[in-house]
Design an enzyme around this catalytic site. Sequence first.
Site, mmCIF file in Angstrom:
data_model
loop_
_atom_site.group_PDB
_atom_site.id
_atom_site.type_symbol
_atom_site.label_atom_id
_atom_site.label_comp_id
_atom_site.label_asym_id
_atom_site.label_seq_id
_atom_site.Cartn_x
_atom_site.Cartn_y
_atom_site.Cartn_z
ATOM 1 C CB THR A 14 38.904 29.344 75.428
ATOM 2 O OG1 THR A 14 39.398 30.708 74.748
ATOM 3 C CG2 THR A 14 37.114 29.894 76.023
ATOM 4 C CG ASP A 58 46.213 33.281 73.842
ATOM 5 O OD1 ASP A 58 46.333 33.101 73.100
ATOM 6 O OD2 ASP A 58 45.779 33.900 74.697
ATOM 7 C CB SER A 59 46.165 29.042 71.170
ATOM 8 O OG SER A 59 45.107 29.474 70.785
ATOM 9 C CB SER A 60 48.070 34.341 69.852
ATOM 10 O OG SER A 60 47.911 34.507 71.053
ATOM 11 C CB THR A 90 39.743 27.201 68.953
ATOM 12 O OG1 THR A 90 39.712 28.976 68.940
ATOM 13 C CG2 THR A 90 39.378 26.496 69.100
ATOM 14 C CG ASP A 91 43.163 32.077 68.504
ATOM 15 O OD1 ASP A 91 41.702 31.689 67.600
ATOM 16 O OD2 ASP A 91 43.176 33.046 68.860
ATOM 17 C CB THR A 166 41.813 25.500 57.878
ATOM 18 O OG1 THR A 166 41.769 26.659 58.538
ATOM 19 C CG2 THR A 166 40.948 25.264 57.100
ATOM 20 C CB THR A 277 45.146 26.871 46.448
ATOM 21 O OG1 THR A 277 43.873 27.537 45.821
ATOM 22 C CG2 THR A 277 44.480 25.395 47.230
ATOM 23 C CB CYS A 279 41.045 27.814 47.335
ATOM 24 S SG CYS A 279 40.460 29.247 45.593
#
Length: 347
Positions: A14, A58-60, A90-91, A166, A277, A279
């Site tokens: 982007t 595209d980062s995806s 960013t993805d 992340t 984890t 979390c």
Amino acid sequence: MAAKSVLIIYTGGTIGMVNDPETGALCPFNFERIAKTVPEIKEFGFSIDSYTLPEIIDSSDLKPALWAELCEIILENYDKYNGFVILHGTDTMAYSASALSFMLNNLTKPVVFTGSQLPIGTIRTDGRENLVAALEIAAATIEDKAVVPEVSILFGAKLFRGNRTTKINAESFNAFQAFNYPPLAEIGIHIHYNYGAINYSPRPKPISAFTEMDTNIAILQLFPGIQTGLIDAVINTPGLKGLILETYGSGNAPTDNCFLNKIKEASEKGIIIYNVTQCQGGTVEMGRYETSRKLLKYGVSSGYDITTEAAVCKMMHLLAKYPSLNEVKKYLNSSIKGEITVNHIGF
């Protein structure tokens, strides 16, 4: 290298979209247009060059081949520049920053990933501030040594270690976070560096890179009611060498024999299992509860406080680099680029 200089590497994403002066439509990165859109960069007391990948993505659509390409670009230009800014979608930015942190050895200069939630050619873009701050950090030195000689992610008002980061939000301008490690810098009126968090360990050898990645891995996230057939399908994937097991809390998993027998079966097949984890914050503490003692018994390795993104890249890196399963396990349980905090807990 007398005067300071920074190389911008544009991969896609982007941030690189700017307004075409003729059509008004958004079009991909062109450094001359960027310089007009962000005139502040002309005020820096150092030169800025740019390199756009022949095929922006595209980062995806990210594939490990891009990581090797980025390493090669950095190595080829290492002696010409004080630092590097990589513009990235960013993805999957946290994956790329993690991967390069493991691939690059004896790095003494900043490699700063950044991007934006809105195109740099739009009025409310966050890309302008992200780019300006990333460039300043990439060029920053003290007594001719880089202030941040590691791979990092600059987003919003903070600079994070790349392999600790992340993406946490699809809309916020503060889209990234490092839950288990402090920011390397905070950006306000001034840039405040957290020198105690930056890796200044000696790097006596020349810069190099190990760019091979073994992608024969899988991620299995546990959930209540998970069927053994699903576990079977994963561990019987042809060629599978590593399994990242996303467990509950501090590394806990079901204690029923059906599940544990599948873990034992995978381990006996030579599949390395890495306990991470689910979390966002906190750490795996294998052996603290009975639910994780059984995993230890079957040779599951602890991921401590590693992110899933870093776990993926670390496992790919180690499987490609070391033929011995014991060596891979040893380094999985060690911090090799500051990606985990190892706490040996006695229970």
